[in-house]
Design a protein around this motif. Structure first.
Motif, PDB file in Angstrom:
ATOM      1  N   SER A 102       0.870  -1.177   0.000  1.00 60.36           N
ATOM      2  CA  SER A 102       0.000   0.000   0.000  1.00 60.36           C
ATOM      3  C   SER A 102       0.903   1.222   0.000  1.00 60.36           C
ATOM      4  O   SER A 102       2.135   1.104   0.059  1.00 60.36           O
ATOM      5  CB  SER A 102      -0.925  -0.001   1.216  1.00 60.36           C
ATOM      6  N   CYS A 103       0.313   2.403  -0.007  1.00 60.04           N
ATOM      7  CA  CYS A 103       1.138   3.607  -0.114  1.00 60.04           C
ATOM      8  C   CYS A 103       1.951   3.865   1.142  1.00 60.04           C
ATOM      9  O   CYS A 103       2.984   4.523   1.095  1.00 60.04           O
ATOM     10  CB  CYS A 103       0.268   4.822  -0.451  1.00 60.04           C
ATOM     11  N   ARG A 104       1.489   3.376   2.293  1.00 58.98           N
ATOM     12  CA  ARG A 104       2.142   3.521   3.604  1.00 58.98           C
ATOM     13  C   ARG A 104       2.151   4.965   4.114  1.00 58.98           C
ATOM     14  O   ARG A 104       2.701   5.228   5.187  1.00 58.98           O
ATOM     15  CB  ARG A 104       3.594   3.030   3.588  1.00 58.98           C
ATOM     16  N   LEU A 125      -5.919   5.082   0.760  1.00 59.47           N
ATOM     17  CA  LEU A 125      -6.587   6.081  -0.073  1.00 59.47           C
ATOM     18  C   LEU A 125      -6.059   6.085  -1.503  1.00 59.47           C
ATOM     19  O   LEU A 125      -6.744   6.540  -2.424  1.00 59.47           O
ATOM     20  CB  LEU A 125      -6.431   7.463   0.557  1.00 59.47           C
ATOM     21  N   ALA A 126      -4.868   5.560  -1.698  1.00 60.26           N
ATOM     22  CA  ALA A 126      -4.322   5.440  -3.047  1.00 60.26           C
ATOM     23  C   ALA A 126      -4.676   4.098  -3.673  1.00 60.26           C
ATOM     24  O   ALA A 126      -4.384   3.855  -4.843  1.00 60.26           O
ATOM     25  CB  ALA A 126      -2.800   5.600  -3.009  1.00 60.26           C
ATOM     26  N   GLU A 131      -3.634   8.701   5.407  1.00 61.79           N
ATOM     27  CA  GLU A 131      -4.227   8.678   6.742  1.00 61.79           C
ATOM     28  C   GLU A 131      -4.624   7.266   7.165  1.00 61.79           C
ATOM     29  O   GLU A 131      -4.394   6.854   8.310  1.00 61.79           O
ATOM     30  CB  GLU A 131      -5.448   9.607   6.752  1.00 61.79           C
ATOM     31  N   ASN A 132      -5.229   6.525   6.241  1.00 62.58           N
ATOM     32  CA  ASN A 132      -5.690   5.191   6.590  1.00 62.58           C
ATOM     33  C   ASN A 132      -4.534   4.216   6.797  1.00 62.58           C
ATOM     34  O   ASN A 132      -4.550   3.400   7.722  1.00 62.58           O
ATOM     35  CB  ASN A 132      -6.645   4.672   5.516  1.00 62.58           C
ATOM     36  N   CYS A 133      -3.537   4.288   5.935  1.00 61.45           N
ATOM     37  CA  CYS A 133      -2.364   3.421   6.109  1.00 61.45           C
ATOM     38  C   CYS A 133      -1.668   3.707   7.434  1.00 61.45           C
ATOM     39  O   CYS A 133      -1.275   2.782   8.158  1.00 61.45           O
ATOM     40  CB  CYS A 133      -1.388   3.595   4.954  1.00 61.45           C
ATOM     41  N   LEU A 134      -1.506   4.987   7.764  1.00 61.28           N
ATOM     42  CA  LEU A 134      -0.840   5.354   9.015  1.00 61.28           C
ATOM     43  C   LEU A 134      -1.642   4.914  10.233  1.00 61.28           C
ATOM     44  O   LEU A 134      -1.081   4.727  11.320  1.00 61.28           O
ATOM     45  CB  LEU A 134      -0.589   6.864   9.058  1.00 61.28           C
ATOM     46  N   ALA A 135      -2.940   4.722  10.040  1.00 60.56           N
ATOM     47  CA  ALA A 135      -3.788   4.225  11.122  1.00 60.56           C
ATOM     48  C   ALA A 135      -3.804   2.704  11.182  1.00 60.56           C
ATOM     49  O   ALA A 135      -4.525   2.120  11.992  1.00 60.56           O
ATOM     50  CB  ALA A 135      -5.222   4.756  10.950  1.00 60.56           C
ATOM     51  N   GLY A 136      -3.012   2.059  10.318  1.00 63.79           N
ATOM     52  CA  GLY A 136      -2.963   0.604  10.312  1.00 63.79           C
ATOM     53  C   GLY A 136      -4.103  -0.040   9.567  1.00 63.79           C
ATOM     54  O   GLY A 136      -4.444  -1.199   9.807  1.00 63.79           O
TER      55      GLY A 136
END
Length: 347
Positions: free
Chosen positions: A93-95, A109-110, A98-103
């Motif tokens: 994932s993009c890492r 979002l990408a 916001e969603n990736c950083l929230a696990g």
């Protein structure tokens, strides 16, 4: 590059056929997995037939992957050669969002990088688990508990997490009444998981053909949706309904089965838009929503939960040469309840 054996779709209309594909060299953070088993998901069929968008062929599908670590990169810390591991529906994932950083990489979002048909970090199209080996960055590799055989673990990486995630998110458990729509590859696991969580489970299926199975899996009740009395008798009953079917359903009819603040969650993707009346929502403050797989951490949580509660899918093991027949049988609902490919037959 590593050349490996695989079964691939050559076009949207041709049968899958044996071929070879290239896997990237193992990078510092990569894990090379010798695939032992791969589950057959209905999504695989949608994808290779171009029903979810145009593909670049040849395309190898399969996102229910279980195997053994064969090699690790120099910076890998979580896995070692010989570990029992799995890969599900995403490999990156993009890492950064916001969603990736929230696990919550599954809601990147990408758009997360799908295990097959996705655009990989090196610009190539990802190829799935109907193959002997795969290379995946360690952050998207799962550890399979010893209590679960690799054959049984494979379908958990898609069907298991797809049903576990909404059940956990909407707090299925003691005192909650949960209905599962459809008793197929996803539905039978939803019943097992919801029962293990402590919920009272009812299966809603078109007929009573699989009633004995549903009750054996932990359902307290089993109702035929072809019988209109079902919707009358069960009105305002459930806290949560998990819809696992990919066919169009009468959303308003199922919403009528929810009690105050109940939620209808679709995990199956219907081919056409599903109309819904606002009246069905406002009358009892009901919700109609969807859910897609789960994050990496939640997928590991699911595997550990299934190991603790002895939950495994019902599977039929097939050889690679039987894949096309298996696709036909999936489309005719002639499987109880998940095909798993013995990848040793590809070697």
């Amino acid at each position: 590059m590593l050349t490996v054996n695989a079964y691939a779709a050559l076009s949207a209309t041709e049968p899958l056929a044996p071929t070879t594909i290239e896997r990237r060299d193992v990078g510092p953070k990569d894990v090379l997995i010798e695939i032992r088993y791969a589950g057959v998901c209905h999504s695989d069929i949608h994808a290779v037939r171009g029903e979810w968008g145009q593909l670049t062929y040849p395309q190898v599908v399969g996102h229910e992957i279980a195997g053994i670590v064969a090699e690790v990169g120099s910076e890998v810390t979580r896995y070692a050669v010989g570990d029992r591991v799995g890969v599900g529906c995403m490999v990156n994932s993009c890492r950064k969002c916001e969603n990736c950083l929230a696990g919550l990489e599954n809601y990147c979002l990408a758009g997360f990088t799908a295990t097959y048909t996705g655009l990989d970090r090196d610009g190539t199209i990802t190829q799935g688990g109907y193959s002997t080996h795969v290379v995946v960055v360690e952050d998207f590799v799962l550890r399979i508990p010893d209590a679960i055989s690799l054959e049984k673990a494979a379908p958990l990486l898609c069907a298991g997490i797809t049903t576990y995630s909404p059940l956990a998110h909407w707090n299925a458990g003691p005192g909650k009444k949960v209905a599962v729509v459809g008793l197929g590859g996803l539905g039978h696991l939803a019943v097992k998981v919801a029962h293990a969580m402590g919920a009272e489970v009812t299966v809603l299926s078109r007929t009573l053909a699989k009633q004995d199975d549903g009750l054996a899996f932990g359902a307290a009740d089993y109702r035929a949706t072809a019988d209109p009395d079902t919707f009358t008798e069960l009105a305002n009953t459930f806290d949560l309904i998990i819809n696992t079917v990919s066919a169009n359903i009468d959303v308003d009819a199922y919403l009528s089965l929810l009690r105050l603040d109940g939620t209808l969650v679709s995990v199956g993707a219907a081919p056409e838009p599903l109309p819904v009346s606002v009246v069905s929502l406002v009358g009892n403050r009901r919700s109609f929503t969807g859910s897609t797989i789960g994050s990496i951490s939640e997928t590991q949580e699911m595997l550990d939960f299934c190991a603790e509660h002895s939950i495994v899918p019902e599977t039929e093991l097939i050889a690679a040469k039987e894949i096309n027949e298996a696709f036909d049988r999936v489309l005719s609902s002639d499987v109880r309840y998940r095909f798993v490919i013995d990848i040793a037959t590809l070697a």
